[in-house]
Design a protein around this motif. Structure first.
Motif, PDB file in Angstrom:
ATOM      1  N   ALA A  86       0.831  -1.202   0.000  1.00  0.00           N
ATOM      2  CA  ALA A  86       0.000   0.000   0.000  1.00  0.00           C
ATOM      3  C   ALA A  86       0.866   1.252   0.000  1.00  0.00           C
ATOM      4  O   ALA A  86       0.593   2.211  -0.730  1.00  0.00           O
ATOM      5  CB  ALA A  86      -0.924  -0.010   1.213  1.00  0.00           C
ATOM      6  N   LEU A  87       1.932   1.251   0.777  1.00  0.00           N
ATOM      7  CA  LEU A  87       2.825   2.414   0.837  1.00  0.00           C
ATOM      8  C   LEU A  87       3.496   2.678  -0.509  1.00  0.00           C
ATOM      9  O   LEU A  87       3.649   3.829  -0.930  1.00  0.00           O
ATOM     10  CB  LEU A  87       3.897   2.196   1.906  1.00  0.00           C
ATOM     11  CG  LEU A  87       3.530   2.496   3.356  1.00  0.00           C
ATOM     12  CD1 LEU A  87       4.617   1.992   4.289  1.00  0.00           C
ATOM     13  CD2 LEU A  87       3.300   3.987   3.556  1.00  0.00           C
ATOM     14  N   HIS A  88       3.884   1.620  -1.197  1.00  0.00           N
ATOM     15  CA  HIS A  88       4.629   1.762  -2.450  1.00  0.00           C
ATOM     16  C   HIS A  88       3.736   1.640  -3.686  1.00  0.00           C
ATOM     17  O   HIS A  88       4.242   1.495  -4.795  1.00  0.00           O
ATOM     18  CB  HIS A  88       5.759   0.740  -2.495  1.00  0.00           C
ATOM     19  CG  HIS A  88       6.808   0.974  -1.438  1.00  0.00           C
ATOM     20  ND1 HIS A  88       7.712   2.007  -1.510  1.00  0.00           N
ATOM     21  CD2 HIS A  88       7.058   0.333  -0.271  1.00  0.00           C
ATOM     22  CE1 HIS A  88       8.499   1.980  -0.445  1.00  0.00           C
ATOM     23  NE2 HIS A  88       8.122   0.974   0.328  1.00  0.00           N
ATOM     24  N   GLU A  89       2.437   1.701  -3.452  1.00  0.00           N
ATOM     25  CA  GLU A  89       1.456   1.647  -4.542  1.00  0.00           C
ATOM     26  C   GLU A  89       1.659   0.386  -5.386  1.00  0.00           C
ATOM     27  O   GLU A  89       1.531   0.402  -6.611  1.00  0.00           O
ATOM     28  CB  GLU A  89       1.550   2.903  -5.422  1.00  0.00           C
ATOM     29  CG  GLU A  89       0.294   3.150  -6.249  1.00  0.00           C
ATOM     30  CD  GLU A  89       0.450   4.274  -7.267  1.00  0.00           C
ATOM     31  OE1 GLU A  89      -0.498   4.531  -8.008  1.00  0.00           O
ATOM     32  OE2 GLU A  89       1.547   4.887  -7.332  1.00  0.00           O
ATOM     33  N   ASP A  90       1.982  -0.691  -4.713  1.00  0.00           N
ATOM     34  CA  ASP A  90       2.168  -1.981  -5.384  1.00  0.00           C
ATOM     35  C   ASP A  90       0.917  -2.814  -5.106  1.00  0.00           C
ATOM     36  O   ASP A  90       0.863  -3.599  -4.161  1.00  0.00           O
ATOM     37  CB  ASP A  90       3.420  -2.665  -4.843  1.00  0.00           C
ATOM     38  CG  ASP A  90       3.822  -3.874  -5.680  1.00  0.00           C
ATOM     39  OD1 ASP A  90       3.094  -4.202  -6.645  1.00  0.00           O
ATOM     40  OD2 ASP A  90       4.855  -4.491  -5.355  1.00  0.00           O
ATOM     41  N   LEU A  91      -0.084  -2.603  -5.946  1.00  0.00           N
ATOM     42  CA  LEU A  91      -1.393  -3.195  -5.720  1.00  0.00           C
ATOM     43  C   LEU A  91      -1.682  -4.310  -6.721  1.00  0.00           C
ATOM     44  O   LEU A  91      -1.148  -4.309  -7.838  1.00  0.00           O
ATOM     45  CB  LEU A  91      -2.477  -2.122  -5.821  1.00  0.00           C
ATOM     46  CG  LEU A  91      -2.257  -0.851  -4.977  1.00  0.00           C
ATOM     47  CD1 LEU A  91      -3.412   0.116  -5.176  1.00  0.00           C
ATOM     48  CD2 LEU A  91      -2.075  -1.200  -3.507  1.00  0.00           C
ATOM     49  N   ILE A  92      -2.513  -5.241  -6.309  1.00  0.00           N
ATOM     50  CA  ILE A  92      -2.876  -6.396  -7.130  1.00  0.00           C
ATOM     51  C   ILE A  92      -4.368  -6.333  -7.450  1.00  0.00           C
ATOM     52  O   ILE A  92      -5.194  -6.066  -6.564  1.00  0.00           O
ATOM     53  CB  ILE A  92      -2.565  -7.706  -6.369  1.00  0.00           C
ATOM     54  CG1 ILE A  92      -1.056  -7.854  -6.170  1.00  0.00           C
ATOM     55  CG2 ILE A  92      -3.144  -8.918  -7.091  1.00  0.00           C
ATOM     56  CD1 ILE A  92      -0.675  -8.912  -5.150  1.00  0.00           C
ATOM     57  N   ASP A  93      -4.703  -6.581  -8.686  1.00  0.00           N
ATOM     58  CA  ASP A  93      -6.107  -6.576  -9.109  1.00  0.00           C
ATOM     59  C   ASP A  93      -6.654  -7.994  -9.032  1.00  0.00           C
ATOM     60  O   ASP A  93      -6.393  -8.831  -9.898  1.00  0.00           O
ATOM     61  CB  ASP A  93      -6.216  -6.047 -10.539  1.00  0.00           C
ATOM     62  CG  ASP A  93      -7.658  -5.861 -10.991  1.00  0.00           C
ATOM     63  OD1 ASP A  93      -8.580  -6.287 -10.263  1.00  0.00           O
ATOM     64  OD2 ASP A  93      -7.859  -5.283 -12.080  1.00  0.00           O
ATOM     65  N   THR A  94      -7.433  -8.280  -7.993  1.00  0.00           N
ATOM     66  CA  THR A  94      -7.930  -9.642  -7.812  1.00  0.00           C
ATOM     67  C   THR A  94      -9.029 -10.006  -8.813  1.00  0.00           C
ATOM     68  O   THR A  94      -9.370 -11.190  -8.935  1.00  0.00           O
ATOM     69  CB  THR A  94      -8.481  -9.855  -6.390  1.00  0.00           C
ATOM     70  OG1 THR A  94      -9.696  -9.112  -6.212  1.00  0.00           O
ATOM     71  CG2 THR A  94      -7.466  -9.435  -5.339  1.00  0.00           C
ATOM     72  N   SER A  95      -9.552  -9.005  -9.531  1.00  0.00           N
ATOM     73  CA  SER A  95     -10.583  -9.314 -10.528  1.00  0.00           C
ATOM     74  C   SER A  95     -10.006 -10.099 -11.700  1.00  0.00           C
ATOM     75  O   SER A  95     -10.750 -10.674 -12.505  1.00  0.00           O
ATOM     76  CB  SER A  95     -11.252  -8.030 -11.034  1.00  0.00           C
ATOM     77  OG  SER A  95     -10.358  -7.265 -11.824  1.00  0.00           O
ATOM     78  N   LYS A  96      -8.669 -10.133 -11.811  1.00  0.00           N
ATOM     79  CA  LYS A  96      -8.013 -10.889 -12.882  1.00  0.00           C
ATOM     80  C   LYS A  96      -7.956 -12.387 -12.573  1.00  0.00           C
ATOM     81  O   LYS A  96      -7.559 -13.184 -13.421  1.00  0.00           O
ATOM     82  CB  LYS A  96      -6.591 -10.375 -13.097  1.00  0.00           C
ATOM     83  CG  LYS A  96      -6.494  -8.875 -13.400  1.00  0.00           C
ATOM     84  CD  LYS A  96      -7.174  -8.514 -14.695  1.00  0.00           C
ATOM     85  CE  LYS A  96      -6.964  -7.024 -15.017  1.00  0.00           C
ATOM     86  NZ  LYS A  96      -7.667  -6.638 -16.263  1.00  0.00           N
ATOM     87  N   GLU A  97      -8.345 -12.764 -11.368  1.00  0.00           N
ATOM     88  CA  GLU A  97      -8.308 -14.161 -10.965  1.00  0.00           C
ATOM     89  C   GLU A  97      -9.647 -14.835 -11.254  1.00  0.00           C
ATOM     90  O   GLU A  97     -10.703 -14.227 -11.109  1.00  0.00           O
ATOM     91  CB  GLU A  97      -7.991 -14.288  -9.464  1.00  0.00           C
ATOM     92  CG  GLU A  97      -6.750 -13.552  -9.005  1.00  0.00           C
ATOM     93  CD  GLU A  97      -5.466 -14.127  -9.565  1.00  0.00           C
ATOM     94  OE1 GLU A  97      -5.488 -15.278 -10.056  1.00  0.00           O
ATOM     95  OE2 GLU A  97      -4.436 -13.429  -9.521  1.00  0.00           O
ATOM     96  N   SER A  98      -9.590 -16.099 -11.624  1.00  0.00           N
ATOM     97  CA  SER A  98     -10.812 -16.843 -11.904  1.00  0.00           C
ATOM     98  C   SER A  98     -11.559 -17.166 -10.614  1.00  0.00           C
ATOM     99  O   SER A  98     -10.984 -17.133  -9.512  1.00  0.00           O
ATOM    100  CB  SER A  98     -10.475 -18.158 -12.617  1.00  0.00           C
ATOM    101  OG  SER A  98      -9.771 -19.026 -11.754  1.00  0.00           O
ATOM    102  N   LYS A  99     -12.817 -17.482 -10.777  1.00  0.00           N
ATOM    103  CA  LYS A  99     -13.641 -17.866  -9.630  1.00  0.00           C
ATOM    104  C   LYS A  99     -13.065 -19.097  -8.943  1.00  0.00           C
ATOM    105  O   LYS A  99     -13.000 -19.171  -7.709  1.00  0.00           O
ATOM    106  CB  LYS A  99     -15.075 -18.148 -10.084  1.00  0.00           C
ATOM    107  CG  LYS A  99     -16.010 -18.558  -8.963  1.00  0.00           C
ATOM    108  CD  LYS A  99     -17.428 -18.807  -9.479  1.00  0.00           C
ATOM    109  CE  LYS A  99     -18.353 -19.254  -8.349  1.00  0.00           C
ATOM    110  NZ  LYS A  99     -19.740 -19.512  -8.834  1.00  0.00           N
ATOM    111  N   SER A 100     -12.605 -20.062  -9.742  1.00  0.00           N
ATOM    112  CA  SER A 100     -12.055 -21.295  -9.172  1.00  0.00           C
ATOM    113  C   SER A 100     -10.760 -21.040  -8.413  1.00  0.00           C
ATOM    114  O   SER A 100     -10.487 -21.689  -7.391  1.00  0.00           O
ATOM    115  CB  SER A 100     -11.820 -22.336 -10.275  1.00  0.00           C
ATOM    116  OG  SER A 100     -10.877 -21.861 -11.233  1.00  0.00           O
TER     117      SER A 100
END
Length: 422
Positions: free
Chosen positions: A51-65
């Motif tokens: 969060a401090l280094h703006e290193d964020l992950i987009d979990t919407s790119k992951e499949s439901k499974s």
């Protein structure tokens, strides 16, 4: 049915401190609950540092499974860290940076999955958000193997460590008993627990009665008495033929010094302990002359998803789901905690508790949980502990005989701010 219409703003989830066998079940609860409400969920890579280094992950790119598979995958899916934010007065810049990142990515809900220090961070962030005029709802999500969070009846992560510890104590003791005639007389298992002896106490579930292992449990709540320890070990070996000892890493002598003091400190300022089992083993050999073995499971305790408690896995998922519900309901500075409503049959529910009543408070075992001689657990402790290790949480296995764990893509979110600190 929950609305699937997109909600304005995004949610950011972060994992903190030492991970557990079920922390990813909490992550699954968070992400699935957010998806059900049409909220995009980000994760911070490597905890608060992401969060401090703006290193964020987009979990919407992951499949439901893939997200569903988090429920049975150990470790920290998005990375964790041991990094304690200083007070607002000492380092206001870090808090302002976090708000800046939230503002840049329209993050309106921050869920911090950790222990006491993490609860304190979430509380401070909610306060600085108000000061800086940014509407951010901060929810602490409970996680710790040490079971030392205040207010909540138990901590997600503890039940699985407790189950692993009880099983390991039982299995190793059967080994020792079979070899005691000509080999090992004393087995010492060192478990985590710097200040609170919850994990050590869980070993007591391995058996009941004076002759059943573990024969001695050494709690950090008690001052270590060398003479009493040696006398108990000697009496047990003479009566039973062998002796199993379970020792918390945090036991101290009469001067208040850790027996296993290594002289270094971690990022939270906690003393790094170097191993109490070999210290105890040396005492047993030098003073009593018994053959011994000792074991230090260390990370194995908190990563052993194959021995996870079903109750623990269910509670871990439930607090993640509840955290999203609380955040979207407009709650702030709260934590979803576990409330026990019945011992037998075991029943529990989730309720919100103010972070101010959780942050930086440590729950130690009640005196009534430690037996009068100081080396075992009481019936009250057994009533509390036993339900937490109940049930199995099965894993899917592959043809290679190994569990099928998931590794996420962890696709990054494009940055919008200058690098922090430059």
């Amino acid at each position: 049915m929950p609305s699937r219409q997109p909600v304005q703003g995004k949610l950011l989830y972060a994992q903190s401190g030492g991970v557990t066998a079920v922390i990813n079940a909490t992550a699954a609860g968070v992400i699935e609950a957010a998806r059900a409400r049409g909220v995009k969920a980000y994760a911070a890579r490597n905890g608060i540092l992401g969060a401090l280094h703006e290193d964020l992950i987009d979990t919407s790119k992951e499949s439901k499974s893939a997200i569903t598979a988090l429920r049975h995958t150990p470790g920290g899916a998005f990375g964790s860290c041991r990094y304690k934010l200083k007070s607002l007065d000492d380092n206001r810049a870090e808090y302002e940076r976090l708000i800046e990142v939230f503002r840049a990515h329209d993050i309106r809900w921050f869920l911090y999955n950790g222990g006491n220090d993490s609860a304190d961070t979430a509380l401070k962030l909610s306060q600085i958000g108000k000061t800086l005029g940014y509407d951010i709802r901060c929810i602490g999500v409970p996680k710790t193997v040490d079971n030392d969070l205040a207010v909540t009846d138990c901590c997600p992560g503890f039940g699985s460590v407790a189950k692993y510890t009880a099983i390991s104590t039982l299995e190793a003791s059967l080994d020792v008993a079979s070899m005691a005639e000509t080999s090992t007389k004393v087995f010492i298992l060192e478990v985590m627990g710097r200040h609170a002896g919850w994990i050590a106490a869980a070993a007591g579930l391995a058996g009941e009665g004076a002759d059943a292992p573990p024969h001695l449990i050494l709690f950090p709540e008690n001052v270590f008495d060398e003479a009493a320890f040696l006398a108990k070990v000697k009496a047990t070996v003479e009566r039973v033929g062998w002796c199993t000892v379970v020792a918390s890493e945090g036991i101290r002598n009469a001067e208040g010094r850790f027996l296993a003091e290594a002289g270094t400190r971690d990022a939270f300022g906690h003393s790094q302990l170097g191993g109490v089992a070999p210290v105890l083993a040396a005492l047993v050999k030098d003073k009593l002359g018994y053959k011994y073995h000792w074991a230090l499971p260390d990370y194995l305790q908190r990563s052993a998803r194959h021995a996870a408690s079903q109750v623990d896995a269910e509670q871990a998922y439930a607090v993640g789901k509840a955290a999203v519900e609380y955040a979207l309901a407009g709650m702030n500075s709260v934590m979803p905690v576990i409330v026990r409503t019945s011992d037998a049959p075991y029943r529990w529910k989730i309720e919100p508790a103010p972070l101010a009543k959780v942050a930086n408070r440590e729950k130690k075992m009640p005196k009534g949980f430690i037996s009068r001689d100081g080396f075992g657990i009481t019936a009250a402790a057994r009533r509390y502990l036993a339900p937490l290790i109940a049930g199995e949480a099965p894993l899917p296995y592959g043809k290679d005989g190994l569990p099928r764990y998931v590794r996420l893509k962890n696709a990054g979110v494009p940055t919008r701010l200058p690098a922090f600190g430059r």
